[in-house]
Every structure is written in structure tokens, then in C-alpha cells.
Design a protein around this motif. Sequence first.
Motif, PDB file in Angstrom:
ATOM      1  N   THR A   1       0.812  -1.221   0.059  1.00  0.00           N
ATOM      2  CA  THR A   1      -0.110   0.065  -0.084  1.00  0.00           C
ATOM      3  C   THR A   1       0.848   1.281  -0.029  1.00  0.00           C
ATOM      4  O   THR A   1       1.474   1.783   1.075  1.00  0.00           O
TER       5      THR A   1
ATOM      6  N   LEU B   1       0.149   4.428  -0.022  1.00  0.00           N
ATOM      7  CA  LEU B   1      -0.197   5.242   1.046  1.00  0.00           C
ATOM      8  C   LEU B   1       0.522   4.948   2.463  1.00  0.00           C
ATOM      9  O   LEU B   1       1.116   6.042   3.280  1.00  0.00           O
TER      10      LEU B   1
ATOM     11  N   PRO C   1      -1.399  12.572  -3.533  1.00  0.00           N
ATOM     12  CA  PRO C   1      -1.745  11.704  -4.500  1.00  0.00           C
ATOM     13  C   PRO C   1      -2.015  10.160  -4.163  1.00  0.00           C
ATOM     14  O   PRO C   1      -3.126   9.623  -4.868  1.00  0.00           O
ATOM     15  N   ALA C   2      -1.360   9.946  -3.232  1.00  0.00           N
ATOM     16  CA  ALA C   2      -1.585   8.236  -2.824  1.00  0.00           C
ATOM     17  C   ALA C   2      -2.779   8.129  -2.054  1.00  0.00           C
ATOM     18  O   ALA C   2      -3.413   7.296  -2.259  1.00  0.00           O
ATOM     19  N   TYR C   3      -3.343   9.255  -1.308  1.00  0.00           N
ATOM     20  CA  TYR C   3      -4.640   9.305  -0.444  1.00  0.00           C
ATOM     21  C   TYR C   3      -5.567   9.384  -1.558  1.00  0.00           C
ATOM     22  O   TYR C   3      -6.579   8.482  -1.341  1.00  0.00           O
ATOM     23  N   GLU C   4      -5.814  10.060  -2.664  1.00  0.00           N
ATOM     24  CA  GLU C   4      -6.406  10.335  -3.412  1.00  0.00           C
ATOM     25  C   GLU C   4      -6.807   8.987  -4.152  1.00  0.00           C
ATOM     26  O   GLU C   4      -7.908   8.454  -4.488  1.00  0.00           O
ATOM     27  N   HIS C   5      -5.680   8.311  -4.573  1.00  0.00           N
ATOM     28  CA  HIS C   5      -5.719   7.058  -5.107  1.00  0.00           C
ATOM     29  C   HIS C   5      -6.574   5.962  -4.370  1.00  0.00           C
ATOM     30  O   HIS C   5      -7.436   5.192  -4.870  1.00  0.00           O
ATOM     31  N   ALA C   6      -6.030   5.983  -2.975  1.00  0.00           N
ATOM     32  CA  ALA C   6      -6.735   5.126  -2.165  1.00  0.00           C
ATOM     33  C   ALA C   6      -8.183   5.394  -1.764  1.00  0.00           C
ATOM     34  O   ALA C   6      -8.826   4.496  -1.633  1.00  0.00           O
TER      35      ALA C   6
ATOM     36  N   LEU D   1     -10.574   6.782  -3.944  1.00  0.00           N
ATOM     37  CA  LEU D   1     -11.186   6.387  -5.103  1.00  0.00           C
ATOM     38  C   LEU D   1     -11.280   4.798  -4.991  1.00  0.00           C
ATOM     39  O   LEU D   1     -12.414   4.354  -5.498  1.00  0.00           O
ATOM     40  N   GLU D   2     -10.292   4.177  -4.677  1.00  0.00           N
ATOM     41  CA  GLU D   2     -10.426   2.659  -4.926  1.00  0.00           C
ATOM     42  C   GLU D   2     -11.418   2.145  -3.759  1.00  0.00           C
ATOM     43  O   GLU D   2     -12.103   1.115  -3.979  1.00  0.00           O
TER      44      GLU D   2
ATOM     45  N   ARG E   1     -14.797   2.870  -4.812  1.00  0.00           N
ATOM     46  CA  ARG E   1     -15.265   2.070  -5.975  1.00  0.00           C
ATOM     47  C   ARG E   1     -15.697   0.585  -5.406  1.00  0.00           C
ATOM     48  O   ARG E   1     -16.541   0.034  -5.672  1.00  0.00           O
TER      49      ARG E   1
END
Length: 454
Positions: free
Chosen positions: A229, A231, A420-425, A427-428, A431
Motif C-alpha cells: 500500500t 499510502l 496523490p496516494a491518499y486520492e488513489h486509495a 477512490l479505490e 469504488r
Amino acid sequence: MAKTGFMSLTKLVRIRSNDRKVLAFLGPVFALVTASNVVTISFAKALYLAHNPPESLPWMFISAAVFTMLLSVGYVALAGNTDAGKRLRSMLVLASVSFVGLGALSRSDPAEYSLLIFAWSTGIGQLVMIQSWTWSANCVPTRQARRLFPMFSALATAGATAGGLLTKALIEDVGLVGLLFIAVVLLLGAMIVVHWTPAWDQDEEVPAPSTTQSPLKRIPVAIGALRSTPLLARIALLVFLVQAASVILDYQFSAAIQAHFDQKSDEMAGFIGVYYAVANTVTFLMAFIATGKLSRVLGIGLSSASAAIVLAIGGAVSMALGFFGAGSVFWSIAATSFSERIVGFAVAKQAMQAAVMPVDKRLAESARFLIDGVVSRVGVVVVSVIFLLLGSAIADYSVLSPVLLVVSILAVLVGMRLAPAYEHALLEALRDKKLKLSTELPDWARSEASNIVS
């Protein structure tokens, strides 16, 4: 912002009728335990600073970090199925008896035993605090405990403030060692309250302690979580760098206190007591008045690195003031330490807790154990060992200001990469329907998350 802070404080004191009895029993325990902890730390730190040269300061940091880590792991491993109330009472008895013994040691040969006294006081104090929170969660229904958490924090802050003021007010009358016996009296008061505290009905089933994974088995799981991970890995790196910068500042601050007060133990203890009293009060007020606003402006990344921002500014100011004499540098370092403590607890800590929300709860729990229990302590030990190797080269503590500035800037850069890592995690998690924005994030983080999603 002032209106928001007032509403938060109003919400804090708006308690229900069935909360009053809970607060009447649990509240004094938090206040007494935190007051005792501040008194004890003021004593232990002043004792060490008064009887050791600046070159030995790294041993103070190493001993506290290593001993606290070992004591925490050992405590978790041995806790077993023991009732939380019995554990807390046993911990209070152990702390009280040990403080009496430490008082005797400090009278016989303070220079020889000051390191042991500091390490033990720091470790046992932290365990008592942790066990107090665990005990409170087992006393009342979970929902009620969560609702009263801000009030518990307020009472703990009041206790810390009272402990600092007690230290300042009584140090001249009771002397340095007398502070330990004041701490014992406070702990005995907490013990009496714990003994008479009733058990309220639980509305949720609490898992048996025997099902909890042992600390040693959790480490490989936590390492795997950091590897898988991004993040969590960036949070771990941020914690390491911020802790390293914090130790650099703590070294400067401790050496500055020694020089400023000419290693007079009573004066140092009084100053440290006032420092903790004011810092805890301002931290609490800031958490309710300004934390949400600052976090919305900075975002999750810079909020998590907010303590590093303060350290970088403080390092730069100390460098500039270094040309004007040690007195100016002392107050600059003191102000930096004061501000870092406030921002670290009121903003950065809450931001990091929100940052791990998108991560699977099992992975986040294991990673938090590794980050808080191991990574942060490793940061302390690494920097302290470097200080030992440098020896007399850092006798003038002001030479560390450029190093503090560089390490703090590195931490800020990592914080910027955290977003950016927080944003990706996030959204995942949304989802996969593993996170609900409406219930699992604090208001300020929910606002940022909504902007990310939209």
C-alpha cells in the motif's frame, strides 16, 4: 472560524442525563492520571538535565524509546484475558510503588540513576495513559464512549494543565524529589476512583482478548501492508522523518534548558511544568477552534506534515537568530518546540488518522502498530546514535538548526507526495464500497474527499 470553534465547544459540553454519572467516575481518572504523568515527566527530565552533560542527552532519548517499546510489547503480550479494570489498578499500584523507589534512588545518587529513572518514568507513564483509555472503553457502551471521547480528552487536558501548574507552584516547597510523591498521591486518587467505578451495560459484544494477534506475529503482516500500500508506506516515511526532526529539536531544547537555567533542577522542573500546562491547554483549544479550518486549507498531505512545516520554520528562524546570542536562540527553540507540540497533536495526528481511513481496516491496524510502535522509535534511535557519534561536534546546539531545517523540508516533501496516494486509495475504497464518506471521515476530511470524488 470563531463561530465554528464556539459551536464545537458548545457541542462538547452538551451532555445527556445518563452521561453525568459516567463522567463523574471516569472524568477524574483521566484528569488524575494525566496530571501525575506531567508531574513525573517534569521531575524525571529535570533530574536528568541537572546531573548530566549535554553530550549524554542522546542516551536519554534512546533509553526512553527502547524501553517504552519493549514495555508496550511485553504488556500487550502478557495482558491476556485479565479484566481491564484489574489491569489498570495493577498498573497504578506498580507505578505508585516504583515512584516511591525511584524517589529513594534519586536521593542516594541522582547522577547514577537519572537515566533509569527517566526511562522508567516515561514508559510506565505512557502505559498507564493507554490503559486508562482502554479501561474507559470497557466501562460503558461503545457508542456512549465514542460520544464522550471529546469530553474525556478535555478532562485529560485539564489534568495535564493542572499537573504542570502543580509542578510550578510546589517545586520550591517540596523540592524535585517531592514531585514524585505528589504524583503518587494523584495515582492513588485515580486508583480509588477506579475501584469504586461501576460497570455499565454493554450494547455491543467485545471480542475476547485471546483472539487478538500477538505483537510479534503482527509485524510481518504490517510490513506486508507497507509494501503493498503506497499510502501506508508514505505515511511511515513521513512519521520517520518527522520523528527524526523532532528528536533534533528535542536535543536542542534540552541542551538550551540546561544552559539557560544553569542546570538548576528546581528551576528547570518549574519551567517544564509550565511548558506542558500551557501547551496542553492551547492544543485542546486549537483542536476545537482551528483544526478543521487549517486542515481544509492545507489538505490531507500538508496537514499530515504540518508539524514538519513548523519545525522547518523554527529551524530557519533559529539559524537567523544564531547571530544575536544564545538568549535569542533559546526562546526561538522553545517557541518552535511549543508550536510543534501543539500543531503535531491538534492537526497532524488527526490528519494522519484520517489519511488511513481508505485503507482496509485490518491492514491499517497492523500498519499503525508498526508505524507508531516501531518506525517512530527507530527514528529516535537512529538520530540519537548519530548524535553520540558526533560527540563534542554538536556541543553548540545551534549548529543543528540547518540539519533540522533540511530534515523538516524532506518531511514536508513526503507530505506533499502523500496527497496523490491518499486520492488513489480513497477512490479505490469508494469504488469497492469499503468506505462511506457520510459516516467514516471527519467533517474536514469528508469535504476534501467529496471534492476529490467530484
